[in-house]
Design an enzyme around this catalytic site. Structure first.
Site, PDB file in Angstrom:
ATOM      1  N   ASP A  13       3.784  -0.777   2.859  1.00 24.23           N
ATOM      2  CA  ASP A  13       4.871   0.005   3.431  1.00 24.23           C
ATOM      3  C   ASP A  13       4.440   1.469   3.488  1.00 24.23           C
ATOM      4  O   ASP A  13       4.063   2.050   2.473  1.00 24.23           O
ATOM      5  CB  ASP A  13       6.118  -0.158   2.550  1.00 24.23           C
ATOM      6  CG  ASP A  13       7.352   0.459   3.176  1.00 24.23           C
ATOM      7  OD1 ASP A  13       7.345   0.723   4.394  1.00 24.23           O
ATOM      8  OD2 ASP A  13       8.328   0.679   2.436  1.00 24.23           O
ATOM      9  N   MET A  14       4.459   2.035   4.675  1.00 25.72           N
ATOM     10  CA  MET A  14       4.072   3.439   4.818  1.00 25.72           C
ATOM     11  C   MET A  14       5.142   4.320   4.169  1.00 25.72           C
ATOM     12  O   MET A  14       6.321   3.989   4.168  1.00 25.72           O
ATOM     13  CB  MET A  14       3.921   3.797   6.297  1.00 25.72           C
ATOM     14  CG  MET A  14       2.842   2.994   7.028  1.00 25.72           C
ATOM     15  SD  MET A  14       1.209   3.181   6.272  1.00 25.72           S
ATOM     16  CE  MET A  14       0.932   4.931   6.558  1.00 25.72           C
ATOM     17  N   ASP A 111       6.355   0.121  10.302  1.00 22.15           N
ATOM     18  CA  ASP A 111       5.511   0.683   9.238  1.00 22.15           C
ATOM     19  C   ASP A 111       5.398  -0.237   8.026  1.00 22.15           C
ATOM     20  O   ASP A 111       5.125   0.224   6.920  1.00 22.15           O
ATOM     21  CB  ASP A 111       6.057   2.043   8.806  1.00 22.15           C
ATOM     22  CG  ASP A 111       7.293   1.907   7.940  1.00 22.15           C
ATOM     23  OD1 ASP A 111       8.107   1.023   8.220  1.00 22.15           O
ATOM     24  OD2 ASP A 111       7.421   2.677   6.982  1.00 22.15           O
ATOM     25  N   GLU A 112       5.591  -1.497   8.235  1.00 24.03           N
ATOM     26  CA  GLU A 112       5.615  -2.435   7.119  1.00 24.03           C
ATOM     27  C   GLU A 112       4.986  -3.755   7.519  1.00 24.03           C
ATOM     28  O   GLU A 112       5.249  -4.242   8.620  1.00 24.03           O
ATOM     29  CB  GLU A 112       7.076  -2.759   6.814  1.00 24.03           C
ATOM     30  CG  GLU A 112       7.630  -2.291   5.523  1.00 24.03           C
ATOM     31  CD  GLU A 112       9.089  -2.728   5.463  1.00 24.03           C
ATOM     32  OE1 GLU A 112       9.364  -3.721   4.799  1.00 24.03           O
ATOM     33  OE2 GLU A 112       9.927  -2.081   6.117  1.00 24.03           O
TER      34      GLU A 112
END
Ligand SMILES: [Mg+2]
Length: 398
Positions: A13-14, A111-112
């Site tokens: 996860d970003m 983003d995951e």
């Protein structure tokens, strides 16, 4: 089907992704509270915060908060509109990089992603080494930080990635699942939100450990079928595989000739063979498809596709072949020779395919397994991960 025991699942996860991209692209924003979201219009703006940088979070600003409230909390913050195309561009760079580590990747939002690294360990080293490498590459090649959770299943990996943000790395070893979950608040559970949480709290259940010690019967009585989901997850059991989804979109096979050809008999023979391969592949995967696509590349590299949707779903090689041949015979190559020819099948029957159980079917007793599988199909289906993405229609990111 993948072996679901002893898996090494990553959830990546970003960190504060949209805000982090803004700080990457605009160095003057770095170290400052950046709020990506709607226009605050001096406090009168409507809409919500998409992402707040970690500096902004110190002011109590978080995703999904009304932008007007965020503005009041930090009027000197840097408020910017989302630049979706840029986030997507970086997201694609990140996802591409991840494929260097495993093909088994299920992106669940911009983003995951979940990654199944089980098959990569022998080649690339232990889970920690791989995670550090991934984080380093994202840092040096893209300039952002990511948090990774590692666990034997997706549920726990996802919780783990969130625990040491930003730039976190949390590893839950096999066998420690229950112990890891026990002290956590029940709000960390999948599906337990503002509505359900009070129902537990009223019964004195505040932690996942407390929930795990309830009986299945008790939970089902209280919540219906979903009660069983809670029981499994709270006990650290989650057998869902990391599904890439790609293999479900289409199956195709194409052949490039050593020498371009206009020999129709030869071309039809190749289509025969390809149809046979596709039919076999569908039957093996227990899938049926409805759309047959012919692809032809001519000597000048111009590429065309022709497709036909059947009225029925099929895994029959002959039907695929006949449809493919009909498409081919209608195709006009002109004077040109053929360089490549191929067939594809797509539009799979939703009801076909190997059913993948949400939970390990062997635990606990097999009683209720039928209804459990029904429940899984009803609620999650095969596209469970994709559905979860769709639900997040508002770009909110943590
Ligand atoms: Mg994130």
């Amino acid at each position: 089907m993948q072996n679901l025991a002893n898996r090494t699942i990553f959830h990546l996860d970003m960190d504060a992704f949209f805000a982090a991209v803004e700080q990457l692209d605009f160095p003057q924003y770095r170290g400052k509270p950046v709020i990506v979201g709607a226009d605050p219009l001096g406090g009168k703006g409507r809409g919500v915060v998409s992402t707040a940088s970690y500096e902004a979070r110190k002011f109590g600003i978080h995703s999904a908060m009304p932008i007007s409230q965020a503005y009041r909390s930090c009027p000197t913050g840097i408020f910017v509109r989302p630049r979706g195309h840029r986030y997507l561009e970086i997201s694609e760079q990140i996802m591409r990089l991840l494929y260097d580590f495993t093909p088994l990747i299920a992106p669940i939002s911009i983003d995951e992603a979940f990654m199944d690294l089980t098959g990569s360990l022998k080649l690339l080293g232990d889970a920690r080494t791989i995670a550090i490498k991934i984080k380093e590459r994202i840092k040096t090649e893209i300039g952002l930080t990511a948090s990774i959770g590692i666990a034997p299943n997706m549920f726990i990996a996802k919780i783990a990635s969130d625990l040491q943000k930003p730039d976190g790395l949390v590893i839950v070893e096999p066998g420690n699942e229950k112990e890891f979950l026990a002290p956590l608040a029940i709000s960390k559970m999948w599906g337990i939100g503002k509505k359900t949480e009070p129902l537990f709290q009223r019964r004195g259940i505040f932690t996942i450990g407390q929930l795990a010690s309830m009986t299945v019967d008790e939970l089902v009585k209280l919540f219906g079928k979903v009660g069983m989901d809670y029981w499994y997850l709270a006990n650290g059991i989650d057998s869902r595989p990391v599904e890439t989804g790609e293999e479900r979109k289409s199956i195709s096979k194409e052949i490039t000739f050593f020498e371009d050809t206009d020999d129709c008999q030869k071309l039809e023979l190749v289509l025969f063979e390809i149809a046979e391969i596709l039919g076999k592949s569908l039957r093996e995967k227990k899938l049926k498809a409805r759309t047959i696509t012919l692809k032809i590349r001519l000597a000048d590299f111009s590429t065309s596709t022709r497709r036909k949707s059947l009225t029925n779903f099929t895994d029959n090689s002959e039907e695929i072949r006949n449809t493919g041949l009909a498409l081919f015979r209608h195709f006009n190559c002109g004077e040109m020779k053929v360089r490549l020819i191929g067939l594809g099948v797509s539009q799979f029957d939703e009801a076909s395919g190997e059913q993948l159980a949400f939970f390990d079917k062997t635990k606990p007793q097999s009683r209720n397994i039928d209804s459990l599988i029904d429940l899984v199909e009803d609620r999650f289906g095969k596209g469970m991960i994709k559905k979860a993405t769709l639900i997040r229609s508002n770009p909110v990111d943590e």
